[in-house]
Design an enzyme around this catalytic site. Structure first.
Site, PDB file in Angstrom:
ATOM      1  N   LYS A  41       0.832  -1.190  -0.031  1.00 38.70           N
ATOM      2  CA  LYS A  41      -0.017  -0.094   0.096  1.00 38.70           C
ATOM      3  C   LYS A  41       0.847   1.374  -0.144  1.00 38.70           C
ATOM      4  O   LYS A  41       0.470   2.621   0.021  1.00 38.70           O
ATOM      5  CB  LYS A  41      -0.709   0.121   1.139  1.00 38.70           C
ATOM      6  CG  LYS A  41      -2.017  -0.982   1.143  1.00 38.70           C
ATOM      7  CD  LYS A  41      -3.542  -0.355   0.651  1.00 38.70           C
ATOM      8  CE  LYS A  41      -4.507  -1.129   0.467  1.00 38.70           C
ATOM      9  NZ  LYS A  41      -4.773  -1.775  -0.928  1.00 38.70           N
ATOM     10  N   ARG A  42       1.992   1.147   0.098  1.00 35.93           N
ATOM     11  CA  ARG A  42       2.954   2.347   0.331  1.00 35.93           C
ATOM     12  C   ARG A  42       4.132   1.915  -0.393  1.00 35.93           C
ATOM     13  O   ARG A  42       4.637   0.844  -0.807  1.00 35.93           O
ATOM     14  CB  ARG A  42       3.267   2.873   1.718  1.00 35.93           C
ATOM     15  CG  ARG A  42       3.806   1.713   2.668  1.00 35.93           C
ATOM     16  CD  ARG A  42       3.695   2.378   4.019  1.00 35.93           C
ATOM     17  NE  ARG A  42       2.398   2.842   4.303  1.00 35.93           N
ATOM     18  CZ  ARG A  42       1.552   1.917   4.910  1.00 35.93           C
ATOM     19  NH1 ARG A  42       1.816   0.597   5.368  1.00 35.93           N
ATOM     20  NH2 ARG A  42       0.327   2.410   5.412  1.00 35.93           N
TER      21      ARG A  42
END
Ligand code: GLU
Length: 517
Positions: free
Chosen positions: A273-274
């Site tokens: 997600k990052r």
């Protein structure tokens, strides 16, 4: 309470609705837009445009505990950046609004009452504490954890007693204990679940009066007349619950197509997600990170279109209109794949070189002005930028590369610094020899009638011969002196962009630095 017998209206995979499709991208504003989300939105958009249908943006914000205020803005910015214009949505409105779920709260209330009255849903008064105590108990006994359906058959008196106590309640779905639920996915074919293995009576309406995802998504997809649900594979396991809700209402479920998830660069598990760094290489994940890194939306559009779908095995560069014309759900590849980041860099370079100089100038201006601390207006007024563009366009992969390629041209001579003064030394030359070479070159430049790149190149080559120096050893100190870098755009063009006085001033500064070695 009677539990209705459920029938699964099976929609054959080949029965792809052929008219204009109504599709939606339904993000939850719980975080910044991820590249996987943008790909889901893109496929919905391509399909809407292919069928001459509508692309709808709906905001699924019923989980208020996870709401993040700036994520909605970020999601819209990401979609607009890629050119995914929506026909209906929170800002543009439309005939099926509102398009933000919390603004539709009353509507869900009315539909939940309908399900309760028909015996397809019921109020449950178990508190969160009781629920976690139940889980602990189940854990200790080693049995499956989850809600035990204890409130499914409460009597009217028990309900009245709980209500009198002022206990908060949720509304749960009656999930059949027997039988199976079958889903026909346009990409994956048929999947069948034994109902006993589905989540036990999931919550449809929370005690705060807001629906859960499962309930709101069904009511909204139905009321908004969605024809096709294209979403990430992660939601496939929720689909049988949705099917049971559709059946309870007697509604037909839209056709579903679950898109392959994007894998982590390691190929193991879902893309993170990052952004992350693996073996010194940075792998971006959020759309705003790609924007800030200087990727062109045209390149990203092309890149993402080919993730799980393929425009053409032979042709890498195509227009969105061409992809729209060819886009078919049946051609989506169900296999998940990792993003080929190197291909994105390559594509971005291709699209950068394809831009007309004036267009490239406008695209790089924000990146360069931020790096230089200048306003965009000041930068755009400078004739240097126009002259530099042909020198740097071949060398750029990302728009952010512009800073390193040409910041030196806009800095005053005094600000050019040398990370290590030794970088000024010519190959195989010591400080004294380098100073002598720089002085000879300066003298020559002072006397040149014309300060053009052609004249400079001819003069510098002749001077190298005269000094019996290799071209590289002679040119290197000038490159380092005027740019502060050992790698730069072509030297003589760069000198011409700066102009004689500025070049001479920088060479003098470099000589002063060399004297200190
Ligand atoms: N709100 C869900 C999400 O955040 C949407 C899933 C769906 O498209 O049904 O991805």
């Amino acid at each position: 309470m009677t539990i209705a017998t459920l029938s699964s209206p099976s929609l054959a995979a080949e029965n792809i609705h052929s008219g204009p499709a109504r599709v939606r991208f339904a993000p939850s504003p719980t975080g910044y837009l991820h590249l996987g989300g943008l790909r889901t939105a893109l496929f919905n958009w391509l399909y809407a445009r292919h069928t001459d249908g509508q692309f709808i943006l709906r905001i699924e914000d019923t989980d208020q505990t996870r709401f993040s205020a700036d994520s909605l803005e970020d999601i819209m910015r990401g979609l607009r950046w890629l050119g995914l214009n929506w026909d209906e949505g929170p800002d543009v409105g439309g005939p099926y609004g509102p398009y933000i779920q919390t603004e539709r709260a009353e509507l869900y209330q009315q539909y939940i009452e309908q399900l309760i009255a028909a015996g397809h849903a019921y109020r449950s008064y178990m508190t969160a504490d009781e629920l976690s105590a139940l889980r602990e108990e189940q854990k200790a006994k080693g049995v499956t954890q989850g809600y035990d359906r204890r409130d499914r058959n409460l009597t009217a008196q028990q309900i009245a007693a709980y209500e009198a106590e002022g206990r908060p309640s949720v509304v749960r779905l009656v999930v059949p204990i027997e039988g199976v639920t079958t889903i026909h996915d346009l990409i994956r074919g048929q999947t069948t679940w034994d109902n006993i293995n589905l989540p036990a009576d999931p919550v449809l309406m929370k005690s705060d009066g807001l629906p859960t995802y499962h309930f709101a998504v069904v009511v909204d997809d139905h009321l908004m007349q969605i024809t096709h649900i294209l979403r990430s594979d992660e939601w496939l396991s929720s689909t049988p619950i949705h099917q049971i809700i559709y059946d309870a209402f007697g509604w037909e479920m839209p056709q579903v197509a679950h898109l392959p998830v994007i894998l982590d660069p390691s190929g193991k598990g879902k893309m993170s997600k990052r952004k992350k760094v693996v073996a010194g290489k940075e792998y971006l994940a959020l759309v705003h990170e790609f924007i800030e890194a200087g990727y062109l939306p045209e390149a990203m559009h092309n890149f993402l279109t080919n993730i799980g779908w393929n425009f053409d095995a032979e042709r890498e560069i195509f227009e969105p209109e061409e992809a729209i014309a060819r886009f078919q759900l049946a051609d989506i590849n169900p296999a998940p794949a990792a993003l080929p980041y190197e291909k994105l860099d390559w594509l971005n370079g291709v699209y950068i070189r394809d831009l007309a100089p004036g267009a490239l100038k406008m695209r790089i201006a924000p990146f360069l002005s931020a790096a230089l601390g200048m306003t965009e207006a000041e930068l755009l007024a400078s004739p240097k930028l126009d002259a530099l563009i042909p020198l740097i366009r071949e060398r750029m992969k990302r728009l952010t590369d512009v800073a390193d390629l040409c910041d030196w041209a806009f800095m005053p001579a005094a600000e050019i610094s040398y990370a290590d003064p030794k970088m000024l030394l010519g190959k195989k030359l010591d400080a004294a020899q380098t100073i002598a070479a720089l002085q000879a070159g300066s003298q020559m430049m002072r006397e040149m009638p014309e300060f053009t790149s052609e004249a400079l190149e001819a003069a510098f080559r002749a001077k190298a011969d005269e000094l019996d120096l290799k071209a590289g050893s002679f040119f290197g100190p000038f490159r380092a002196a005027i740019t502060g870098k050992t790698v730069s755009p072509p030297l003589f063009e760069s000198m011409a962009v700066l102009g004689r006085a500025e070049v001479l001033a920088r060479v003098q500064n470099a000589i002063a630095v060399l004297r200190e070695i």
